[in-house]
Enzyme design. Structure first.
Site, PDB file in Angstrom:
ATOM      1  N   CYS A   1       3.569   9.547   0.900  1.00 47.18           N
ATOM      2  CA  CYS A   1       2.362  10.073   0.324  1.00 47.18           C
ATOM      3  C   CYS A   1       2.586  11.201  -0.680  1.00 47.18           C
ATOM      4  O   CYS A   1       3.239  12.088  -0.760  1.00 47.18           O
ATOM      5  CB  CYS A   1       1.798  10.965   1.529  1.00 47.18           C
ATOM      6  SG  CYS A   1       0.098  11.713   1.248  1.00 47.18           S
TER       7      CYS A   1
ATOM      8  N   ARG B   1       0.799  -1.217   0.112  1.00 45.66           N
ATOM      9  CA  ARG B   1       0.022   0.054  -0.124  1.00 45.66           C
ATOM     10  C   ARG B   1       0.866   1.236  -0.088  1.00 45.66           C
ATOM     11  O   ARG B   1       1.009   1.910  -1.103  1.00 45.66           O
ATOM     12  CB  ARG B   1      -0.975   0.127   1.124  1.00 45.66           C
ATOM     13  CG  ARG B   1      -2.086   1.117   1.063  1.00 45.66           C
ATOM     14  CD  ARG B   1      -1.730   2.538   1.438  1.00 45.66           C
ATOM     15  NE  ARG B   1      -1.367   2.584   2.960  1.00 45.66           N
ATOM     16  CZ  ARG B   1      -0.744   3.586   3.360  1.00 45.66           C
ATOM     17  NH1 ARG B   1      -0.554   4.760   2.426  1.00 45.66           N
ATOM     18  NH2 ARG B   1      -0.366   3.610   4.587  1.00 45.66           N
TER      19      ARG B   1
ATOM     20  N   HIS C   1       8.215   7.135   8.611  1.00 49.96           N
ATOM     21  CA  HIS C   1       9.034   7.418   7.489  1.00 49.96           C
ATOM     22  C   HIS C   1      10.485   7.836   7.838  1.00 49.96           C
ATOM     23  O   HIS C   1      10.789   8.421   8.781  1.00 49.96           O
ATOM     24  CB  HIS C   1       8.431   8.265   6.566  1.00 49.96           C
ATOM     25  CG  HIS C   1       7.158   7.725   6.215  1.00 49.96           C
ATOM     26  ND1 HIS C   1       7.183   7.249   4.454  1.00 49.96           N
ATOM     27  CD2 HIS C   1       5.798   7.426   6.526  1.00 49.96           C
ATOM     28  CE1 HIS C   1       6.011   6.902   4.294  1.00 49.96           C
ATOM     29  NE2 HIS C   1       5.093   6.784   5.247  1.00 49.96           N
TER      30      HIS C   1
END
Ligand code: COA
Ligand code: ZN
Length: 312
Positions: A242, A17, A211
């Protein structure tokens, strides 16, 4: 001596994902399925296998339906789907997701950029999702994105994060994730916020999602672990980011994290050699190098022959 009860960490794999959502090159559904099936053999108990968001927002994951239907479900693995709204929940349920991960951002600006709605609208929508899935065999997780910093607003008020967490708990979700969307967290901040969260919910309900944008990913994991957190997201190869957060880059790398755990005596139940083999296939799949370091450096136990001709 091996302790009778080694410390354990639960690692949720999110490469299918978070990892693939930002890839510029289309990864065919069959390759996504193969990747997830490969991950399913390695000891994970949770895999975020895709998202059900607007195909215009994230074209790279527009085939979530095919992917969820195509994977070979290994017993005991929870296959999670990220969703932004009720439509996403309906699609994910129809495709057979075991858990829905609802996301909104602590920062109003990132929620507007990422979800094209205000936080209040996102939260109201989550209420509708909770109603809609009642009685169905699906669990709900809710994520606070930009929980440690926002690329548009900078500092995020911890109390704002805790208010969202309280709202999630009131909705009756089974799990909550704090996400450091663009790698702005530092270990001291992480330790403080994790401790405050664990005053409100048990460690089994809390996931940290870091992250490595500024190189602090694994430092933040250790800080969170010391503060009592036990569940972490990570992505094979350190993929991810993102697309609606400027400067976003990869998640903490799963094999680097599993190696950290192996070297420090934290049990994960994950097959590190298998992970490395899978990770070393990523450049061919994606057409570029990936950020993970262990796959390039090898494990500590991968020793080298001494050069010839050294003095006795
Ligand atoms: N799945 C598929 N299509 C969806 C959808 C979903 N979950 N939600 C909305 N859509 C479709 C609508 O049906 C509509 O389609 P149409 O243009 O063919 O009529 C279109 O998307 C616009 O719908 P709208 O409700 O106006 O959405 P929007 O354009 O305001 O976008 C979101 C809102 C939340 C759907 C979108 O911003 C989104 O998907 N964001 C997720 C981003 C993301 O995944 N970020 C990374 C992970 S955190
Ligand atoms: Zn992420």
């Amino acid at each position: 001596m091996i302790p009778a009860n080694p410390e354990r960490m639960l690692i949720q794999e999110v490469a299918p994902r978070d990892g693939l959502q930002i890839e510029p090159t289309w990864v065919p559904s069959a390759d996504k399925i193969k990747l997830i099936d490969g991950l399913s053999q390695l000891g994970f108990s949770r895999i975020e296998a895709g998202s059900f968001v607007s195909p215009k927002a994230i074209p790279a994951l527009r085939d979530g339906d095919e992917v969820f239907r195509g994977i070979q479900r290994a017993p005991g693995i929870v296959y999670v789907a990220l969703i932004p709204n009720l439509k996403g929940a309906e699609r994910a349920l129809a495709a057979g997701a075991d858990e829905l991960n609802m996301v909104l951002s602590a920062s109003q600006s990132h929620n507007l950029a990422n979800m094209r709605m205000r936080r209040e609208q996102s939260l109201a929508g989550f209420g509708d999702i909770v109603q809609a899935v009642q009685g169905q065999a699906v669990s709900l997780n809710a994520t606070v994105a930009t929980a440690f910093g926002c690329p548009f607003e900078g500092h995020i008020d911890e109390d704002q994060v805790l208010r969202l967490l309280d709202a999630y708990l009131e909705l009756g979700v089974q799990g909550v994730t704090l996400a450091d969307t663009t790698g702005m967290a530092n270990p001291r901040q992480v330790e403080r916020l994790v401790r405050r969260c664990l005053e409100r919910l048990p460690a089994a309900m809390l996931t940290l999602h870091f992250h490595n944008t500024r190189g602090l990913g694994l430092c933040n994991v250790l800080a969170a672990f010391e503060a009592g957190a036990r569940r972490f997201d990570a992505a094979l190869g350190g993929l991810g980011g993102c697309p609606f957060a400027p400067g976003a880059s990869g998640n903490i790398c799963t094999e680097d994290l599993v190696n950290l755990c192996a070297e420090t005596g934290i049990a994960t139940g994950i097959d590190l050699e298998g992970l490395l083999a899978l990770s070393r296939g990523l450049p061919a799949l994606l057409g570029h190098e990936v950020p993970g370091q262990l796959a390039k450096a090898g494990r500590n136990c991968d020793l080298h022959p001494l050069p010839a001709g050294l003095p006795a």
